[in-house]
Write a protein that holds these residues in place. Structure first.
Motif, PDB file in Angstrom:
ATOM      1  N   ILE A 289       0.831  -1.211   0.000  1.00 30.40           N
ATOM      2  CA  ILE A 289       0.000   0.000   0.000  1.00 30.40           C
ATOM      3  C   ILE A 289       0.865   1.260   0.000  1.00 30.40           C
ATOM      4  O   ILE A 289       1.787   1.403   0.817  1.00 30.40           O
ATOM      5  CB  ILE A 289      -0.922   0.012   1.235  1.00 30.40           C
ATOM      6  N   SER A 290       0.538   2.177  -0.888  1.00 28.78           N
ATOM      7  CA  SER A 290       1.179   3.493  -0.919  1.00 28.78           C
ATOM      8  C   SER A 290       0.107   4.557  -1.111  1.00 28.78           C
ATOM      9  O   SER A 290      -0.880   4.337  -1.823  1.00 28.78           O
ATOM     10  CB  SER A 290       2.207   3.602  -2.046  1.00 28.78           C
ATOM     11  N   LYS A 291       0.323   5.714  -0.471  1.00 22.52           N
ATOM     12  CA  LYS A 291      -0.633   6.817  -0.620  1.00 22.52           C
ATOM     13  C   LYS A 291       0.081   8.140  -0.382  1.00 22.52           C
ATOM     14  O   LYS A 291       0.808   8.302   0.595  1.00 22.52           O
ATOM     15  CB  LYS A 291      -1.790   6.669   0.383  1.00 22.52           C
ATOM     16  N   SER A 292      -0.156   9.079  -1.312  1.00 20.63           N
ATOM     17  CA  SER A 292       0.402  10.436  -1.193  1.00 20.63           C
ATOM     18  C   SER A 292      -0.697  11.452  -1.429  1.00 20.63           C
ATOM     19  O   SER A 292      -1.678  11.180  -2.134  1.00 20.63           O
ATOM     20  CB  SER A 292       1.531  10.646  -2.205  1.00 20.63           C
ATOM     21  N   TYR A 293      -0.511  12.612  -0.840  1.00 23.90           N
ATOM     22  CA  TYR A 293      -1.402  13.750  -1.072  1.00 23.90           C
ATOM     23  C   TYR A 293      -0.548  14.975  -1.361  1.00 23.90           C
ATOM     24  O   TYR A 293       0.352  15.312  -0.578  1.00 23.90           O
ATOM     25  CB  TYR A 293      -2.287  14.029   0.144  1.00 23.90           C
ATOM     26  N   ALA A 294      -0.829  15.651  -2.488  1.00 25.19           N
ATOM     27  CA  ALA A 294      -0.146  16.898  -2.842  1.00 25.19           C
ATOM     28  C   ALA A 294       1.377  16.749  -2.756  1.00 25.19           C
ATOM     29  O   ALA A 294       2.079  17.618  -2.227  1.00 25.19           O
ATOM     30  CB  ALA A 294      -0.617  18.034  -1.937  1.00 25.19           C
ATOM     31  N   GLY A 295       1.883  15.616  -3.228  1.00 28.53           N
ATOM     32  CA  GLY A 295       3.319  15.390  -3.226  1.00 28.53           C
ATOM     33  C   GLY A 295       3.890  14.955  -1.898  1.00 28.53           C
ATOM     34  O   GLY A 295       5.102  14.731  -1.784  1.00 28.53           O
ATOM     35  N   HIS A 296       3.032  14.821  -0.878  1.00 27.62           N
ATOM     36  CA  HIS A 296       3.504  14.409   0.446  1.00 27.62           C
ATOM     37  C   HIS A 296       3.157  12.938   0.659  1.00 27.62           C
ATOM     38  O   HIS A 296       1.994  12.554   0.635  1.00 27.62           O
ATOM     39  CB  HIS A 296       2.849  15.268   1.529  1.00 27.62           C
ATOM     40  N   THR A 297       4.177  12.109   0.857  1.00 26.69           N
ATOM     41  CA  THR A 297       3.972  10.675   1.022  1.00 26.69           C
ATOM     42  C   THR A 297       3.520  10.363   2.449  1.00 26.69           C
ATOM     43  O   THR A 297       4.229  10.662   3.413  1.00 26.69           O
ATOM     44  CB  THR A 297       5.264   9.904   0.713  1.00 26.69           C
ATOM     45  N   LEU A 298       2.344   9.749   2.551  1.00 28.90           N
ATOM     46  CA  LEU A 298       1.838   9.332   3.860  1.00 28.90           C
ATOM     47  C   LEU A 298       2.193   7.881   4.164  1.00 28.90           C
ATOM     48  O   LEU A 298       2.607   7.551   5.272  1.00 28.90           O
ATOM     49  CB  LEU A 298       0.306   9.505   3.909  1.00 28.90           C
ATOM     50  N   ILE A 299       1.991   7.007   3.163  1.00 28.96           N
ATOM     51  CA  ILE A 299       2.227   5.578   3.330  1.00 28.96           C
ATOM     52  C   ILE A 299       3.016   5.089   2.121  1.00 28.96           C
ATOM     53  O   ILE A 299       2.665   5.392   0.979  1.00 28.96           O
ATOM     54  CB  ILE A 299       0.892   4.795   3.442  1.00 28.96           C
ATOM     55  N   SER A 300       4.081   4.330   2.371  1.00 29.71           N
ATOM     56  CA  SER A 300       4.930   3.875   1.276  1.00 29.71           C
ATOM     57  C   SER A 300       5.152   2.369   1.370  1.00 29.71           C
ATOM     58  O   SER A 300       5.758   1.880   2.330  1.00 29.71           O
ATOM     59  CB  SER A 300       6.279   4.603   1.309  1.00 29.71           C
TER      60      SER A 300
END
Length: 609
Positions: A289-300
């Motif tokens: 699982i990976s998730k980013s918002y507005a270029g900011h990585t939350l989960i990698s």
């Protein structure tokens, strides 16, 4: 020196009586924690003490020119001012200019996760506004601080900062909080609101628990004596006493006085049985699982397969992605990459941080019945009405409209609605916010027995120590680190890791000659940075230590059962207690040895055979 006194306080909210002839006082340098079941009037008491609300009856006497600064439970700000402006004291509450406080306000905003000074308050969440209001309250010159739930919406680091700040602040403090570690560390007096009365306990939260137990035991002993005397008097009356003489009349009067005395009322508790709902072999599986918002990585690239008995605590600073992870599991948020597999038998109960919208005019019982008329528990089938009683909603309150409930009562009601759906996986996002300590204690007991998976986001250190056996810590840049144990275990392990990093720089030649086979953790850590391979003894321990730990845990569980069974044999009880202490010490040493060996094996690329 006494600076505030409240006498004969009587007050009601709608048709509910909150205080009956209650009294309160505050001395200089006191730090008072107010506790009690939700709906008993804690916030109302603070508003009365802060002069924001008038009591129905009673007198409040204060030291002349006493200045009070007050943090409400739900602060309000206009939407069109900046965050920095909201954090500054109001002009009419200071002698200088609000701009004089800008440097200190900016510093506090950085510590409380509010770095955007120019952001409009209309764009902020409720938690961010609460933190701005906290800064304004702390900066406002005053003689007394009155704080309603200051720890809500603070992560663990923020709560620790506030704890340190209030401990060193010389101003007297009156505070509502359900953070038990916070209460224990900051307060020196506890005031409990219980059935319209205020009970004062000198000391911190731990002392309160001890003194309250003593008070309740005295009350029970007094009631036992009254019942014994009453039985004697009843027997005398039944023998046909004649009310002719003064002596006989006095005897009858004594009987009537004993008869009319009220027995001590026991605290109501949320009694919940674990809901039975079968959980199949496949639970929840996260793959890459990976998730980013507005270029900011939350989960990698995060992967994890949840086990049936998992008790996971998720921690990290506000905005790091904790709630996002839960929403990905719920399919409310789609990951940028990776997959989520949910088993066919999975029934998820999601307790959101925001709490779902409730129709204000709906009756309490109708809100619960929407989720289910009945639930199946280990005690059998229980109706919605019966479950409401267990959740401290008596029959006369079940037909009350939701709009008349306090914030904490609504959270309690929301929790019950979720449990009425009979989930086998609970996703809890800040479940401790706005729940009183009594409810938290029983909720923790319930979660102990819950026959499914629990994943909880919480900043409540006590709650995490009490409930979870594994920590997911958001470490930044999308990395999620895993730690075994509760919050205190996480702290100890993370601090030990930092010491390892520090020890790796400039270790002296003398230190390099230290043995690494002893039970001293520092020696193990130093050795971890030096060794090229495992010693013979370390290899043997690496292969067998998990079995040793399991055996010690089983031994301790058996000793606990033996202790309960031997509660009246004090000689045997002493022997069992001593044996348990020895086993626990051995377990702690084995766990430290296991941590060292796991880290050493990972560094050397060694796996178990």
């Amino acid at each position: 020196m006494n600076i505030m006194t409240v006498e004969h306080l009587t007050h009601a909210y709608t048709e509910r009586s909150l205080f009956e002839d209650a009294s309160f006082h505050l001395d200089d340098h006191e730090k008072v924690g107010i506790i009690g079941i939700n709906g008993t009037g804690k916030s109302t008491l603070l508003r009365i003490l802060a002069g924001k609300e008038e009591p129905d009856q009673g007198t409040i006497t204060m030291q002349r020119d006493l200045r009070i600064t007050y943090l409400p439970q739900m602060p309000y700000f206009p939407d069109d001012i900046t965050a920095l402006t909201a954090a500054l004291p109001l002009a009419d509450e200071i002698s200088g200019e609000p701009s004089d406080y800008i440097p200190e306000a900016k510093s506090m905003m950085q510590k409380l996760g509010l770095p955007n000074f120019e952001q409009q308050t209309g764009e902020l969440s409720g938690g961010q506004k609460k933190r701005l209001a906290l800064i304004r309250t702390l900066l406002t010159p005053a003689d007394v601080l009155i704080l309603d739930e200051p720890t809500n919406h603070l992560d663990s680091a923020m709560a620790q900062w506030l704890e340190d700040t209030l401990k060193t602040d010389p101003r007297p403090l009156i505070m509502i909080t359900h953070d038990r570690y916070f209460l224990d560390s900051v307060t020196n007096r506890i005031v409990e609101i219980d059935k319209g009365k205020l009970y004062q306990y000198k000391g911190n939260y731990l002392t309160y628990l001890q003194l309250k137990a003593e008070r309740e035991e005295i009350a029970k002993a007094t009631e036992r004596k009254r019942q014994s005397l009453l039985r004697t008097e009843i027997a005398w009356m039944m023998r046909g006493a004649r009310a002719r003489s003064t002596k006989q009349k006095a005897h009858i009067a004594r009987y009537e006085a004993l008869r009319d005395q009220s027995a001590p009322v026991q605290d109501e508790k949320v009694q919940i049985s674990s809901v039975v709902s079968r959980l199949g072999k496949t639970t929840v599986e996260l793959e890459g699982i990976s998730k980013s918002y507005a270029g900011h990585t939350l989960i990698s690239d995060f992967s994890y397969i949840f086990l049936r008995d998992d008790r996971i605590g998720i921690i990290g600073p506000n905005g790091c992605g904790k709630s996002t992870l839960l929403k990905i599991i719920l399919h409310q948020v789609q990951p940028d990459s990776g997959s989520v597999t949910i088993g066919q038998t999975v029934r998820i109960g999601y307790f959101s941080q925001e709490c779902e919208a409730m129709e204000p005019t709906m009756r309490v019982i109708d809100y619960v019945k929407e989720a289910g008329e009945y639930i199946h528990t280990t005690d059998g089938t229980i109706s919605a009405s019966a479950m409401l009683e267990r959740f401290l909603f008596p029959p006369d309150q079940q037909y009350t409209r939701i709009e008349k409930l306090s914030g904490g009562e609504r959270r309690r009601l929301y929790l019950l609605r979720i449990l009425m759906t009979e989930p086998n996986i609970l996703l809890l996002d800040e479940p401790t916010n706005d729940l009183d300590i009594a409810t938290l204690t029983i909720l923790e007991d319930y979660l102990d027995q819950f026959p499914g998976i629990i994943v909880t986001i919480s900043h409540d250190r006590y709650f995490l120590d009490r409930i979870v056996n594994r920590i997911f810590a958001f470490a930044g840049n999308g990395q999620i680190d895993r730690y075994e144990g509760g919050y205190t275990d996480y702290l100890n392990q993370s601090q030990a890791q930092m010491q390892v990093s520090d020890a790796g720089i400039g270790i002296s030649h003398v230190n390099e000659k230290k043995e690494t086979s002893g039970l001293n953790r520092k020696n193990w850590k130093d050795g971890h940075k030096r060794q090229k391979k495992m010693t013979y003894q370390e290899k043997r321990d690496f292969e067998t230590i998990e079995d040793d730990i399991a055996a010690l845990e089983t031994q301790i569980e058996q000793l606990d059962q033996d202790i309960l069974a031997s509660s009246r044999d004090f000689v045997k009880l002493g022997e069992l207690t001593a044996a348990k202490e020895t086993a626990e010490k051995q377990l702690e040493e084995k766990m430290e040895r296991w941590m060292y060996l796991e880290e050493l094996a990972a560094e050397l690329g060694i796996t178990k055979e």
